[in-house]
Design a protein around this motif. Structure first.
Motif, PDB file in Angstrom:
ATOM      1  N   THR A   1      28.825  71.826 107.263  1.00  0.00           N
ATOM      2  CA  THR A   1      28.476  70.791 106.113  1.00  0.00           C
ATOM      3  C   THR A   1      27.084  70.658 106.100  1.00  0.00           C
ATOM      4  O   THR A   1      26.182  70.586 105.080  1.00  0.00           O
ATOM      5  CB  THR A   1      29.259  69.704 106.396  1.00  0.00           C
ATOM      6  N   ARG A   2      26.272  70.546 107.180  1.00  0.00           N
ATOM      7  CA  ARG A   2      24.882  70.170 107.649  1.00  0.00           C
ATOM      8  C   ARG A   2      24.273  71.125 106.887  1.00  0.00           C
ATOM      9  O   ARG A   2      23.197  70.954 106.159  1.00  0.00           O
ATOM     10  CB  ARG A   2      24.574  69.882 109.027  1.00  0.00           C
ATOM     11  N   TRP A   3      24.401  72.604 107.350  1.00  0.00           N
ATOM     12  CA  TRP A   3      23.747  73.640 106.551  1.00  0.00           C
ATOM     13  C   TRP A   3      23.556  73.518 105.063  1.00  0.00           C
ATOM     14  O   TRP A   3      22.682  73.630 104.266  1.00  0.00           O
ATOM     15  CB  TRP A   3      24.269  74.890 106.996  1.00  0.00           C
ATOM     16  N   SER A   4      24.769  73.096 104.224  1.00  0.00           N
ATOM     17  CA  SER A   4      25.006  73.296 102.808  1.00  0.00           C
ATOM     18  C   SER A   4      24.284  72.128 102.584  1.00  0.00           C
ATOM     19  O   SER A   4      23.509  72.183 101.302  1.00  0.00           O
ATOM     20  CB  SER A   4      26.480  72.965 102.521  1.00  0.00           C
ATOM     21  N   GLU A   5      24.209  70.901 103.149  1.00  0.00           N
ATOM     22  CA  GLU A   5      23.295  69.797 102.611  1.00  0.00           C
ATOM     23  C   GLU A   5      22.044  70.064 102.668  1.00  0.00           C
ATOM     24  O   GLU A   5      21.201  69.832 101.676  1.00  0.00           O
ATOM     25  CB  GLU A   5      23.564  68.515 103.298  1.00  0.00           C
ATOM     26  N   VAL A   6      21.689  70.530 103.715  1.00  0.00           N
ATOM     27  CA  VAL A   6      20.035  70.971 104.107  1.00  0.00           C
ATOM     28  C   VAL A   6      19.678  72.101 103.029  1.00  0.00           C
ATOM     29  O   VAL A   6      18.422  71.837 102.430  1.00  0.00           O
ATOM     30  CB  VAL A   6      19.892  71.314 105.527  1.00  0.00           C
ATOM     31  N   ILE A   7      20.413  73.262 102.804  1.00  0.00           N
ATOM     32  CA  ILE A   7      19.834  74.309 102.027  1.00  0.00           C
ATOM     33  C   ILE A   7      19.660  73.739 100.498  1.00  0.00           C
ATOM     34  O   ILE A   7      18.789  74.049  99.708  1.00  0.00           O
ATOM     35  CB  ILE A   7      20.917  75.548 102.075  1.00  0.00           C
ATOM     36  N   GLY A   8      20.611  72.691 100.219  1.00  0.00           N
ATOM     37  CA  GLY A   8      20.445  72.260  98.822  1.00  0.00           C
ATOM     38  C   GLY A   8      19.185  71.357  98.716  1.00  0.00           C
ATOM     39  O   GLY A   8      18.553  71.501  97.733  1.00  0.00           O
TER      40      GLY A   8
ATOM     41  N   LEU B   1      13.894  70.603  96.653  1.00  0.00           N
ATOM     42  CA  LEU B   1      12.458  69.905  97.131  1.00  0.00           C
ATOM     43  C   LEU B   1      11.535  71.351  96.608  1.00  0.00           C
ATOM     44  O   LEU B   1      10.466  70.811  95.844  1.00  0.00           O
ATOM     45  CB  LEU B   1      12.557  69.946  98.521  1.00  0.00           C
ATOM     46  N   GLY B   2      11.962  72.376  96.612  1.00  0.00           N
ATOM     47  CA  GLY B   2      10.916  73.431  96.144  1.00  0.00           C
ATOM     48  C   GLY B   2      11.038  73.264  94.710  1.00  0.00           C
ATOM     49  O   GLY B   2       9.820  73.637  93.976  1.00  0.00           O
ATOM     50  N   ASP B   3      12.214  73.282  93.778  1.00  0.00           N
ATOM     51  CA  ASP B   3      12.133  73.200  92.298  1.00  0.00           C
ATOM     52  C   ASP B   3      11.171  71.927  91.858  1.00  0.00           C
ATOM     53  O   ASP B   3      10.400  72.068  91.032  1.00  0.00           O
ATOM     54  CB  ASP B   3      13.486  72.987  91.853  1.00  0.00           C
TER      55      ASP B   3
ATOM     56  N   GLN C   1      16.953  79.631  94.400  1.00  0.00           N
ATOM     57  CA  GLN C   1      16.746  80.033  95.840  1.00  0.00           C
ATOM     58  C   GLN C   1      15.807  78.963  96.419  1.00  0.00           C
ATOM     59  O   GLN C   1      15.033  78.569  95.893  1.00  0.00           O
ATOM     60  CB  GLN C   1      16.399  81.398  96.202  1.00  0.00           C
ATOM     61  N   PRO C   2      15.905  78.753  97.720  1.00  0.00           N
ATOM     62  CA  PRO C   2      14.765  77.764  98.340  1.00  0.00           C
ATOM     63  C   PRO C   2      13.759  78.575  98.722  1.00  0.00           C
ATOM     64  O   PRO C   2      13.707  79.878  98.963  1.00  0.00           O
ATOM     65  CB  PRO C   2      15.612  77.367  99.530  1.00  0.00           C
ATOM     66  N   PRO C   3      12.669  77.913  99.018  1.00  0.00           N
ATOM     67  CA  PRO C   3      11.373  78.183  99.638  1.00  0.00           C
ATOM     68  C   PRO C   3      11.893  78.553 101.077  1.00  0.00           C
ATOM     69  O   PRO C   3      12.474  77.749 101.895  1.00  0.00           O
ATOM     70  CB  PRO C   3      10.294  77.300  99.733  1.00  0.00           C
TER      71      PRO C   3
ATOM     72  N   THR D   1      17.343  80.596 103.968  1.00  0.00           N
ATOM     73  CA  THR D   1      16.837  81.847 103.852  1.00  0.00           C
ATOM     74  C   THR D   1      17.840  82.360 102.433  1.00  0.00           C
ATOM     75  O   THR D   1      17.080  83.078 101.639  1.00  0.00           O
ATOM     76  CB  THR D   1      17.371  82.836 104.706  1.00  0.00           C
ATOM     77  N   ALA D   2      18.839  81.514 101.905  1.00  0.00           N
ATOM     78  CA  ALA D   2      19.326  81.978 100.469  1.00  0.00           C
ATOM     79  C   ALA D   2      20.298  81.131 100.227  1.00  0.00           C
ATOM     80  O   ALA D   2      20.772  80.319 101.457  1.00  0.00           O
ATOM     81  CB  ALA D   2      19.997  83.386 100.654  1.00  0.00           C
ATOM     82  N   CYS D   3      20.535  80.440  98.976  1.00  0.00           N
ATOM     83  CA  CYS D   3      21.636  79.650  98.583  1.00  0.00           C
ATOM     84  C   CYS D   3      22.887  80.447  98.114  1.00  0.00           C
ATOM     85  O   CYS D   3      22.784  81.597  98.129  1.00  0.00           O
ATOM     86  CB  CYS D   3      21.172  78.761  97.536  1.00  0.00           C
TER      87      CYS D   3
END
Length: 257
Positions: free
Chosen positions: A225-232, A237-239, A94-96, A83-85
Protein backbone atom coordinates in the motif's frame (compact mmCIF):
# COMPACT_ATOMS: atom_id res chain seq x y z
CA UNK A 1 1.78 -9.93 -15.66
CA UNK A 2 -0.22 -11.85 -18.27
CA UNK A 3 -3.11 -14.32 -18.27
CA UNK A 4 -4.85 -16.20 -21.08
CA UNK A 5 -8.61 -16.23 -21.38
CA UNK A 6 -11.26 -17.80 -23.57
CA UNK A 7 -13.19 -14.53 -23.31
CA UNK A 8 -12.23 -11.03 -24.37
CA UNK A 9 -12.02 -9.55 -20.87
CA UNK A 10 -12.25 -5.76 -20.95
CA UNK A 11 -11.27 -3.72 -17.91
CA UNK A 12 -13.86 -0.91 -17.50
CA UNK A 13 -11.21 1.17 -15.72
CA UNK A 14 -8.79 0.86 -18.68
CA UNK A 15 -5.99 -0.70 -16.63
CA UNK A 16 -4.71 -3.97 -18.15
CA UNK A 17 -5.22 -4.38 -21.89
CA UNK A 18 -6.70 -7.26 -23.89
CA UNK A 19 -5.11 -8.52 -27.11
CA UNK A 20 -5.79 -11.29 -29.61
CA UNK A 21 -3.72 -14.39 -28.93
CA UNK A 22 -2.00 -16.35 -31.68
CA UNK A 23 -4.24 -19.31 -30.87
CA UNK A 24 -7.72 -18.92 -32.38
CA UNK A 25 -10.44 -18.19 -29.82
CA UNK A 26 -8.00 -17.19 -27.07
CA UNK A 27 -7.16 -13.79 -25.61
CA UNK A 28 -4.16 -12.40 -23.78
CA UNK A 29 -4.83 -9.93 -20.96
CA UNK A 30 -1.80 -8.15 -19.58
CA UNK A 31 -0.64 -5.52 -17.16
CA UNK A 32 2.78 -4.42 -18.39
CA UNK A 33 5.66 -3.61 -16.04
CA UNK A 34 7.87 -1.75 -18.51
CA UNK A 35 11.35 -0.84 -17.28
CA UNK A 36 11.42 -3.10 -14.22
CA UNK A 37 14.27 -5.16 -15.62
CA UNK A 38 15.76 -2.20 -17.46
CA UNK A 39 15.89 -0.22 -14.20
CA UNK A 40 18.12 -2.84 -12.59
CA UNK A 41 20.33 -2.85 -15.67
CA UNK A 42 20.59 0.92 -15.31
CA UNK A 43 21.70 0.44 -11.69
CA UNK A 44 24.32 -1.98 -12.92
CA UNK A 45 25.61 0.34 -15.64
CA UNK A 46 25.49 3.53 -13.54
CA UNK A 47 27.02 2.25 -10.32
CA UNK A 48 28.29 -1.32 -10.27
CA UNK A 49 30.12 -1.60 -13.58
CA UNK A 50 32.17 1.60 -12.96
CA UNK A 51 33.08 0.41 -9.43
CA UNK A 52 34.19 -2.98 -10.67
CA UNK A 53 36.18 -1.36 -13.46
CA UNK A 54 37.97 0.93 -11.01
CA UNK A 55 38.72 -2.04 -8.78
CA UNK A 56 39.92 -4.02 -11.81
CA UNK A 57 37.63 -6.82 -10.69
CA UNK A 58 36.23 -9.51 -12.95
CA UNK A 59 33.33 -10.15 -10.55
CA UNK A 60 29.95 -10.39 -12.25
CA UNK A 61 28.08 -7.14 -11.64
CA UNK A 62 24.68 -8.80 -11.24
CA UNK A 63 26.13 -11.25 -8.72
CA UNK A 64 27.41 -8.31 -6.68
CA UNK A 65 24.06 -6.53 -6.99
CA UNK A 66 22.26 -9.58 -5.65
CA UNK A 67 24.73 -10.02 -2.80
CA UNK A 68 24.42 -6.41 -1.61
CA UNK A 69 20.64 -6.39 -2.02
CA UNK A 70 20.37 -9.63 -0.08
CA UNK A 71 22.05 -7.94 2.90
CA UNK A 72 19.32 -5.27 3.03
CA UNK A 73 16.12 -6.16 4.95
CA UNK A 74 12.60 -6.37 3.55
CA UNK A 75 11.47 -2.91 2.53
CA UNK A 76 14.96 -1.88 1.38
CA UNK A 77 15.51 -0.13 4.72
CA UNK A 78 12.79 2.37 3.89
CA UNK A 79 13.82 3.08 0.30
CA UNK A 80 11.10 3.13 -2.37
CA UNK A 81 12.09 3.18 -6.03
CA UNK A 82 9.85 5.09 -8.43
CA UNK A 83 10.54 3.23 -11.66
CA UNK A 84 7.12 2.73 -13.27
CA UNK A 85 3.43 3.19 -12.53
CA UNK A 86 0.66 0.61 -12.95
CA UNK A 87 -0.61 0.23 -16.48
CA UNK A 88 -3.37 2.62 -17.51
CA UNK A 89 -4.24 1.87 -21.10
CA UNK A 90 -5.94 5.17 -21.91
CA UNK A 91 -3.59 7.60 -20.12
CA UNK A 92 -0.41 5.98 -18.91
CA UNK A 93 1.54 8.51 -16.87
CA UNK A 94 4.98 7.68 -15.52
CA UNK A 95 6.97 9.16 -12.62
CA UNK A 96 10.40 10.80 -12.73
CA UNK A 97 13.04 8.31 -11.65
CA UNK A 98 13.39 8.63 -7.88
CA UNK A 99 14.70 6.80 -4.84
CA UNK A 100 12.67 7.97 -1.84
CA UNK A 101 13.88 7.36 1.70
CA UNK A 102 17.46 6.47 0.79
CA UNK A 103 19.51 6.70 4.00
CA UNK A 104 22.55 8.93 3.48
CA UNK A 105 23.73 8.06 6.98
CA UNK A 106 24.35 4.48 5.92
CA UNK A 107 26.54 4.86 2.82
CA UNK A 108 27.95 1.36 3.23
CA UNK A 109 24.64 -0.18 2.24
CA UNK A 110 23.22 2.52 -0.04
CA UNK A 111 23.86 0.53 -3.22
CA UNK A 112 22.17 -2.49 -1.69
CA UNK A 113 19.17 -0.32 -0.80
CA UNK A 114 18.97 1.03 -4.34
CA UNK A 115 19.21 -2.43 -5.88
CA UNK A 116 16.70 -4.05 -3.56
CA UNK A 117 14.25 -1.16 -3.90
CA UNK A 118 14.27 -1.63 -7.69
CA UNK A 119 13.56 -5.35 -7.29
CA UNK A 120 10.78 -4.64 -4.81
CA UNK A 121 9.26 -1.98 -7.06
CA UNK A 122 9.07 -4.54 -9.86
CA UNK A 123 7.41 -7.03 -7.51
CA UNK A 124 4.92 -4.45 -6.20
CA UNK A 125 4.00 -3.52 -9.76
CA UNK A 126 3.56 -7.19 -10.73
CA UNK A 127 1.38 -7.75 -7.66
CA UNK A 128 -0.79 -4.73 -8.54
CA UNK A 129 -1.37 -6.13 -12.01
CA UNK A 130 -2.00 -9.63 -10.62
CA UNK A 131 -4.75 -8.30 -8.37
CA UNK A 132 -6.32 -6.43 -11.29
CA UNK A 133 -6.22 -9.50 -13.54
CA UNK A 134 -7.69 -11.76 -10.86
CA UNK A 135 -10.53 -9.29 -10.25
CA UNK A 136 -11.17 -9.06 -13.99
CA UNK A 137 -11.10 -12.83 -14.60
CA UNK A 138 -12.71 -13.97 -11.35
CA UNK A 139 -9.86 -16.46 -10.99
CA UNK A 140 -7.08 -16.89 -8.44
CA UNK A 141 -3.67 -17.90 -9.76
CA UNK A 142 -1.77 -19.80 -7.08
CA UNK A 143 1.28 -20.39 -9.28
CA UNK A 144 3.03 -17.78 -11.43
CA UNK A 145 5.78 -18.17 -14.02
CA UNK A 146 8.68 -15.74 -13.89
CA UNK A 147 10.70 -15.51 -17.10
CA UNK A 148 13.16 -13.21 -18.85
CA UNK A 149 16.57 -12.02 -17.70
CA UNK A 150 15.29 -10.96 -14.28
CA UNK A 151 14.43 -14.57 -13.43
CA UNK A 152 18.02 -15.78 -13.63
CA UNK A 153 18.99 -14.74 -10.10
CA UNK A 154 17.67 -16.05 -6.81
CA UNK A 155 16.72 -12.90 -4.86
CA UNK A 156 14.34 -11.23 -7.28
CA UNK A 157 12.20 -14.37 -7.79
CA UNK A 158 12.04 -14.76 -4.01
CA UNK A 159 10.92 -11.13 -3.60
CA UNK A 160 8.18 -11.66 -6.20
CA UNK A 161 7.04 -14.79 -4.36
CA UNK A 162 7.03 -12.96 -1.02
CA UNK A 163 5.19 -9.88 -2.32
CA UNK A 164 2.51 -11.85 -4.21
CA UNK A 165 2.30 -14.73 -1.74
CA UNK A 166 2.33 -17.17 -4.68
CA UNK A 167 4.65 -19.97 -5.72
CA UNK A 168 6.92 -18.97 -8.59
CA UNK A 169 7.93 -21.33 -11.39
CA UNK A 170 11.05 -20.59 -13.40
CA UNK A 171 11.46 -22.55 -16.67
CA UNK A 172 14.75 -23.75 -18.08
CA UNK A 173 14.29 -21.52 -21.12
CA UNK A 174 14.08 -18.00 -19.69
CA UNK A 175 13.52 -16.13 -22.96
CA UNK A 176 9.97 -17.36 -23.44
CA UNK A 177 9.06 -14.66 -25.97
CA UNK A 178 11.74 -16.01 -28.30
CA UNK A 179 10.58 -19.55 -27.59
CA UNK A 180 7.00 -18.63 -28.52
CA UNK A 181 8.24 -17.08 -31.77
CA UNK A 182 10.12 -20.28 -32.53
CA UNK A 183 6.95 -22.31 -31.94
CA UNK A 184 4.96 -20.14 -34.35
CA UNK A 185 7.75 -20.29 -36.91
CA UNK A 186 7.81 -24.08 -36.63
CA UNK A 187 4.07 -24.21 -37.33
CA UNK A 188 4.48 -21.80 -40.25
CA UNK A 189 7.28 -23.93 -41.68
CA UNK A 190 5.10 -27.02 -41.53
CA UNK A 191 7.03 -28.82 -38.80
CA UNK A 192 3.85 -29.00 -36.71
CA UNK A 193 0.22 -28.93 -37.81
CA UNK A 194 -1.01 -26.79 -34.93
CA UNK A 195 0.28 -24.47 -32.21
CA UNK A 196 -0.72 -27.04 -29.59
CA UNK A 197 1.51 -29.64 -31.23
CA UNK A 198 4.42 -27.20 -31.22
CA UNK A 199 3.81 -26.38 -27.55
CA UNK A 200 3.75 -30.07 -26.61
CA UNK A 201 7.04 -30.66 -28.41
CA UNK A 202 8.93 -27.48 -27.51
CA UNK A 203 7.63 -26.30 -24.12
CA UNK A 204 10.39 -25.73 -21.58
CA UNK A 205 10.37 -27.82 -18.38
CA UNK A 206 10.36 -26.06 -15.03
CA UNK A 207 13.89 -25.57 -13.72
CA UNK A 208 13.02 -24.56 -10.17
CA UNK A 209 10.20 -23.40 -7.91
CA UNK A 210 10.32 -20.60 -5.36
CA UNK A 211 8.03 -20.78 -2.34
CA UNK A 212 6.95 -17.64 -0.43
CA UNK A 213 8.55 -16.99 2.96
CA UNK A 214 5.58 -16.50 5.36
CA UNK A 215 7.44 -13.96 7.52
CA UNK A 216 8.31 -11.84 4.50
CA UNK A 217 4.79 -12.14 3.09
CA UNK A 218 3.47 -10.56 6.30
CA UNK A 219 6.12 -7.82 6.26
CA UNK A 220 5.30 -6.89 2.67
CA UNK A 221 1.54 -6.47 3.24
CA UNK A 222 1.64 -2.82 4.44
CA UNK A 223 4.55 -2.00 2.13
CA UNK A 224 2.45 -2.74 -0.96
CA UNK A 225 0.00 0.00 0.00
CA UNK A 226 2.80 2.39 0.87
CA UNK A 227 4.49 1.80 -2.50
CA UNK A 228 1.22 2.53 -4.31
CA UNK A 229 0.74 5.79 -2.40
CA UNK A 230 4.34 6.93 -2.93
CA UNK A 231 4.50 6.05 -6.64
CA UNK A 232 1.26 7.94 -7.27
CA UNK A 233 2.54 10.94 -5.33
CA UNK A 234 5.82 11.04 -7.25
CA UNK A 235 3.94 10.80 -10.56
CA UNK A 236 1.63 13.67 -9.60
CA UNK A 237 4.55 15.77 -8.35
CA UNK A 238 6.32 15.24 -11.65
CA UNK A 239 3.22 16.34 -13.54
CA UNK A 240 2.82 19.46 -11.39
CA UNK A 241 6.44 20.57 -11.59
CA UNK A 242 7.36 19.54 -15.11
CA UNK A 243 9.91 16.90 -14.07
CA UNK A 244 10.85 14.50 -16.84
CA UNK A 245 9.10 11.14 -16.46
CA UNK A 246 11.19 8.00 -16.58
CA UNK A 247 9.66 7.30 -20.00
CA UNK A 248 6.80 8.41 -22.23
CA UNK A 249 4.61 5.56 -23.53
CA UNK A 250 3.62 5.82 -27.17
CA UNK A 251 0.00 6.73 -27.75
CA UNK A 252 -0.84 7.73 -24.18
CA UNK A 253 -2.73 10.96 -23.78
CA UNK A 254 -1.10 13.94 -22.10
CA UNK A 255 -0.92 14.59 -18.38
CA UNK A 256 -3.85 17.01 -18.19
CA UNK A 257 -5.98 13.91 -17.62
Amino acid sequence: MTILSDDALIDPAFGPRTLCHARSGEWMVEGIGFLSGFALRWVRDAFFEPLLKLAQSDLDAFALIEKLAQDVPVGAAGTIAATACPMQSDAWRQPPLSFLGLDLNAPGRALGQVARSVMEAGAFLANHHLEKLEALSGQRYDTLQFTGGSSQGTLWPQIVADVTGREIEIPEVKETTALGCAMLAAVGAGLFATIDEAVDAMASPIERRVVPNPENVALYQPLKTRWSEVIGGVRDLGDATGLEPIWRPAGARNTEL
